[in-house]
Design a protein around this motif. Sequence first.
Motif, PDB file in Angstrom:
ATOM      1  N   ARG A  44      45.753  44.381  27.241  1.00 35.72           N
ATOM      2  CA  ARG A  44      46.014  43.182  26.446  1.00 35.72           C
ATOM      3  C   ARG A  44      44.749  42.758  25.696  1.00 35.72           C
ATOM      4  NH1 ARG A  44      47.699  38.919  30.574  1.00 35.72           N
ATOM      5  NH2 ARG A  44      48.644  37.787  28.831  1.00 35.72           N
ATOM      6  N   ASP A  66      51.732  27.734  25.642  1.00 39.28           N
ATOM      7  CA  ASP A  66      52.601  28.447  26.595  1.00 39.28           C
ATOM      8  C   ASP A  66      53.680  29.235  25.862  1.00 39.28           C
ATOM      9  OD1 ASP A  66      51.172  27.552  28.762  1.00 39.28           O
ATOM     10  OD2 ASP A  66      52.550  25.911  29.249  1.00 39.28           O
ATOM     11  N   ARG A  69      52.151  32.348  24.364  1.00 37.07           N
ATOM     12  CA  ARG A  69      51.934  33.366  25.396  1.00 37.07           C
ATOM     13  C   ARG A  69      53.240  34.085  25.728  1.00 37.07           C
ATOM     14  NH1 ARG A  69      48.669  28.969  27.620  1.00 37.07           N
ATOM     15  NH2 ARG A  69      46.458  29.555  27.495  1.00 37.07           N
ATOM     16  N   HIS A  76      46.142  38.140  25.602  1.00 37.71           N
ATOM     17  CA  HIS A  76      45.699  37.320  26.732  1.00 37.71           C
ATOM     18  C   HIS A  76      44.969  36.094  26.172  1.00 37.71           C
ATOM     19  CE1 HIS A  76      44.344  36.243  30.731  1.00 37.71           C
ATOM     20  NE2 HIS A  76      43.081  36.222  30.305  1.00 37.71           N
ATOM     21  N   LEU A  77      45.703  34.991  26.007  1.00 36.45           N
ATOM     22  CA  LEU A  77      45.157  33.775  25.403  1.00 36.45           C
ATOM     23  C   LEU A  77      44.462  32.921  26.453  1.00 36.45           C
ATOM     24  CD1 LEU A  77      44.862  31.749  23.044  1.00 36.45           C
ATOM     25  CD2 LEU A  77      47.136  30.873  23.650  1.00 36.45           C
ATOM     26  N   GLU A  78      43.203  32.618  26.205  1.00 35.03           N
ATOM     27  CA  GLU A  78      42.429  31.718  27.064  1.00 35.03           C
ATOM     28  C   GLU A  78      42.050  30.499  26.231  1.00 35.03           C
ATOM     29  OE1 GLU A  78      39.021  33.821  28.452  1.00 35.03           O
ATOM     30  OE2 GLU A  78      40.186  35.385  29.464  1.00 35.03           O
TER      31      GLU A  78
END
Length: 448
Positions: A44, A66, A69, A76-78
């Motif tokens: 990812r 959310d 995602r 991979h969202l942070e």
Amino acid sequence: MNPSSLSPPGPSRRALLGAFAGAGALAAVGAAGCAAPSTGGAGRTRLRYWHLFGGGDGVNMAAMLDAFRAEHPDIHLEDATLEWGAPYYTKLGMAGAGGRAPEVAVLHMARLTGFAPGRLLNPFDLDLLAEHGVTPADFPENLWTRGAVEGRQYAVPLDTHPIVLYYNTDICERAGLLDGEGRIRPIEGREAFTEAIRAAGEVTGQPGLVIETLGADTVGPWRVFSTFYAQAGGTLLSADGSEITIDEPKMLDVLTYLRMLADEGLIVPRVDYQGTVGVFSAGETGLFLNGEWEVSTFTNTGLPFSMARVPNVFGSGAAQADCHSFVLPNQDGRGGATNEAAHAFVAWMLRNSVDWASGGHVPAYLPTLDEPDYLAMRPQSEYRGVIDEVALDPPAWFAGSASSMWLELGAVFSGVLIGTRTPRDAVDEARSRLEDLLQTPNPFGESA
């Protein structure tokens, strides 16, 4: 208002006036902005996003993230929520200066000039945005061009958040200010606005209008002044932000009018930001000038209210505003999968900004303004026409949300509203403070 996303009360912001650097901020950036691999595990792509949204805006943003995602399992969202105001911009600037910043961040559009585009920020790839369904034609021209520097696009607007007129529908109905559909009747000119305030006050036996007049970090007086001064066609600085262009007769006219409202008891005297929200929430006044971000506050209390554009008091429908925008903080060697993910993220957020509009902000992505779900959103869609007449701050490093100019001029105009300065003195002091700001070097230097 959503304190964390726009103008939180409290002394910390004044204490940080002009603060863009410091050992503590640098240490925080060193921890938060470390270089990262391009993958987030299992093939990812890792995407880091910094923003400053708290309160209701923070809840809305979290829901959107959310949803992103869920639709993008390959990314991979942070996300990191940082402290609003000077602390946020200090960290973001230092991260960009070190070339070890997150892939995407939020920036108030009016602060773009001070962020040294080309050095602290990377430009967007417009072809890449277009591949994800977003083009310059999807935005109001004035907002889109404000995000460009020397022909390159450094900021893409998410919204505009203008000052608006809140009105208590029960009080205003009794005052004869509503039409047959329960909306406030059009108000044109200062005499009509003054009479509307007076009529609302006669219903409650108290001042008909509440606005912020004082506080440790007073910016409400700046917002109201900026709105009326822009309506009159006045400017503070030249187009390049290098020279003072104050129109003294127009500035004096606006400030004299505001002083009259105070002297005649038409506005609630000596009230800070939180006090204004409390006064209107309690149904003590019929009218309230403030940013649109308090819509959730009043909706949750069950207050009978609606919202409209600020009336044309001085010659136009202009309203002071800023814009949340997306930027690409400077990264050494930006490109590849992470950069493509950043563009995909920005485009997705714009195409889904009807969800963001629930917090009161007017979407900058024009297709959203015609979506049935947005048009059915009341009162949020009632003032959408202001997007063509928003009055952004002049292009200077010391302007924009949480800026030195807001704090300095807000304090000056506060004196007019509470009776400690004459309008004439305020004009002179505003010029003097602008001169000082122009002579102060940008802590981040010039664009590359």
